[in-house]
Write an enzyme that holds these catalytic residues in place. Structure first.
Site, PDB file in Angstrom:
ATOM      1  N   ARG A  58     -26.340 -20.126  21.352  1.00  0.00           N
ATOM      2  CA  ARG A  58     -25.980 -18.835  20.740  1.00  0.00           C
ATOM      3  C   ARG A  58     -25.368 -17.869  21.743  1.00  0.00           C
ATOM      4  O   ARG A  58     -24.602 -16.987  21.365  1.00  0.00           O
ATOM      5  CB  ARG A  58     -27.206 -18.222  20.054  1.00  0.00           C
ATOM      6  CG  ARG A  58     -27.439 -18.786  18.663  1.00  0.00           C
ATOM      7  CD  ARG A  58     -28.664 -18.200  18.034  1.00  0.00           C
ATOM      8  NE  ARG A  58     -29.869 -18.933  18.383  1.00  0.00           N
ATOM      9  CZ  ARG A  58     -31.091 -18.396  18.438  1.00  0.00           C
ATOM     10  NH1 ARG A  58     -31.273 -17.114  18.170  1.00  0.00           N
ATOM     11  NH2 ARG A  58     -32.126 -19.143  18.750  1.00  0.00           N
ATOM     12  N   GLU A  95     -39.733 -18.418  23.897  1.00  0.00           N
ATOM     13  CA  GLU A  95     -40.757 -17.991  22.929  1.00  0.00           C
ATOM     14  C   GLU A  95     -41.321 -19.178  22.157  1.00  0.00           C
ATOM     15  O   GLU A  95     -42.482 -19.181  21.806  1.00  0.00           O
ATOM     16  CB  GLU A  95     -40.164 -16.951  21.960  1.00  0.00           C
ATOM     17  CG  GLU A  95     -41.228 -16.216  21.163  1.00  0.00           C
ATOM     18  CD  GLU A  95     -40.673 -15.255  20.118  1.00  0.00           C
ATOM     19  OE1 GLU A  95     -39.456 -15.227  19.895  1.00  0.00           O
ATOM     20  OE2 GLU A  95     -41.507 -14.549  19.501  1.00  0.00           O
TER      21      GLU A  95
HETATM   22  O1  LIG Z   1     -36.316 -14.836  25.874  1.00  0.00           O
HETATM   23  P1  LIG Z   1     -36.681 -16.235  25.491  1.00  0.00           P
HETATM   24  O2  LIG Z   1     -38.104 -16.352  25.011  1.00  0.00           O
HETATM   25  O3  LIG Z   1     -36.363 -17.208  26.558  1.00  0.00           O
HETATM   26  O4  LIG Z   1     -35.812 -16.603  24.201  1.00  0.00           O
HETATM   27  C1  LIG Z   1     -34.447 -16.293  24.062  1.00  0.00           C
HETATM   28  C2  LIG Z   1     -33.603 -17.506  23.884  1.00  0.00           C
HETATM   29  O5  LIG Z   1     -33.989 -18.226  22.700  1.00  0.00           O
HETATM   30  C3  LIG Z   1     -32.831 -18.576  21.969  1.00  0.00           C
HETATM   31  O6  LIG Z   1     -32.269 -19.788  22.400  1.00  0.00           O
HETATM   32  P2  LIG Z   1     -32.700 -21.258  21.919  1.00  0.00           P
HETATM   33  O7  LIG Z   1     -33.292 -21.973  23.099  1.00  0.00           O
HETATM   34  O8  LIG Z   1     -33.492 -21.184  20.656  1.00  0.00           O
HETATM   35  O9  LIG Z   1     -31.328 -22.005  21.708  1.00  0.00           O
HETATM   36  P3  LIG Z   1     -30.011 -21.855  20.807  1.00  0.00           P
HETATM   37  O10 LIG Z   1     -29.210 -20.742  21.410  1.00  0.00           O
HETATM   38  O11 LIG Z   1     -29.375 -23.190  21.027  1.00  0.00           O
HETATM   39  O12 LIG Z   1     -30.388 -21.586  19.363  1.00  0.00           O
HETATM   40  C4  LIG Z   1     -31.891 -17.439  22.253  1.00  0.00           C
HETATM   41  O13 LIG Z   1     -30.536 -17.790  21.992  1.00  0.00           O
HETATM   42  C5  LIG Z   1     -32.144 -17.134  23.703  1.00  0.00           C
HETATM   43  O14 LIG Z   1     -31.344 -17.926  24.574  1.00  0.00           O
HETATM   44  N1  LIG Z   2     -37.677 -14.296  17.545  1.00  0.00           N
HETATM   45  C1  LIG Z   2     -36.475 -14.841  17.854  1.00  0.00           C
HETATM   46  N2  LIG Z   2     -35.441 -14.717  16.982  1.00  0.00           N
HETATM   47  C2  LIG Z   2     -34.239 -15.262  17.281  1.00  0.00           C
HETATM   48  N3  LIG Z   2     -33.994 -15.928  18.415  1.00  0.00           N
HETATM   49  C3  LIG Z   2     -34.997 -16.067  19.296  1.00  0.00           C
HETATM   50  N4  LIG Z   2     -35.054 -16.664  20.504  1.00  0.00           N
HETATM   51  C4  LIG Z   2     -36.302 -16.518  20.983  1.00  0.00           C
HETATM   52  N5  LIG Z   2     -37.059 -15.835  20.125  1.00  0.00           N
HETATM   53  C5  LIG Z   2     -36.268 -15.532  19.059  1.00  0.00           C
END
Ligand SMILES: O=P(O)(O)OC[C@H]1O[C@H](OP(=O)(O)OP(=O)(O)O)[C@H](O)[C@@H]1O
Ligand SMILES: Nc1ncnc2[nH]cnc12
Length: 170
Positions: A58, A95
């Site tokens: 993302r 998270e």
């Molecule tokens: O602050 P944090 O607890 O580390 O979470 C934030 C991260 O979680 C999500 O990525 P995800 O790993 O779900 O991957 P994606 O972008 O491929 O959906 C989001 O895009 C951030 O990179």
């Molecule tokens: N609560 C949340 N919503 C969307 N993206 C996330 N990445 C980590 N935590 C998230």
């Protein structure tokens, strides 16, 4: 324009207890998407950025158009095993899980001022790991730019001294 109007809340995704902030309504609105990129560009005007680093997947959605708009190189950070050249890598937790991410070592020049871009700051695990990659490769973190900051999860504390901006806070 109120960007919050374009974020959808999905309870218990991807796991029970997680309130997921879904950015897809924003991506479906060219006006809101373009506005978000312009706002990010304005907020980092004084950071003297040499390159934009963004995190798969993302983060790419916001990092790539921002790099084009600012006329700066775009450097992808990818999940393990996807980049073909010599990489730096780091393990991290987020998270709702854990992972390993990588970046091409040669993509960052010694001393480059790098802006790190992502969609969401939650616990800060992903972005802290990204700062480590940039610094391992010889870059300096000029700042961290986000669409959404989940303030209750304390990500900003984890990222201590870095210059952080976000367009939407919860
Ligand atoms: O602050 P944090 O607890 O580390 O979470 C934030 C991260 O979680 C999500 O990525 P995800 O790993 O779900 O991957 P994606 O972008 O491929 O959906 C989001 O895009 C951030 O990179
Ligand atoms: N609560 C949340 N919503 C969307 N993206 C996330 N990445 C980590 N935590 C998230």
């Amino acid at each position: 324009m109120n960007l919050k109007d374009y974020i959808r809340d999905i309870p218990d995704f991807p796991q029970p207890g997680i309130l997921f902030r879904d950015i897809t309504p924003l991506l479906k609105s060219p006006e809101a998407f373009n506005y978000a990129i312009e706002q990010m560009s304005q907020k980092c005007q004084n950071l003297q950025v040499d390159a934009i680093v963004a995190v798969e997947s993302r983060g790419f959605i916001f990092g790539a158009p921002l790099a084009c708009q600012m006329g700066k190189p775009f450097i992808p950070v990818r999940k393990e095993g996807k980049l073909p050249g010599e990489t730096v890598s780091v393990a991290y937790t987020l998270e709702y899980g854990s992972n390993v991410m990588e970046m091409h070592l040669a993509d960052v020049n010694e001393g480059d001022r790098v802006l790190i871009v992502d969609d969401v700051l939650a616990t800060g695990g992903t972005l802290l790991a990204t700062t480590e990659l940039v610094e391992k490769a010889g870059g300096q973190v000029a700042g961290i730019g986000l669409l959404i900051e989940l303030e209750g999860l304390g990500g900003r504390n984890v990222l201590g001294h870095y210059d952080i901006f976000s367009l939407i806070q919860y």
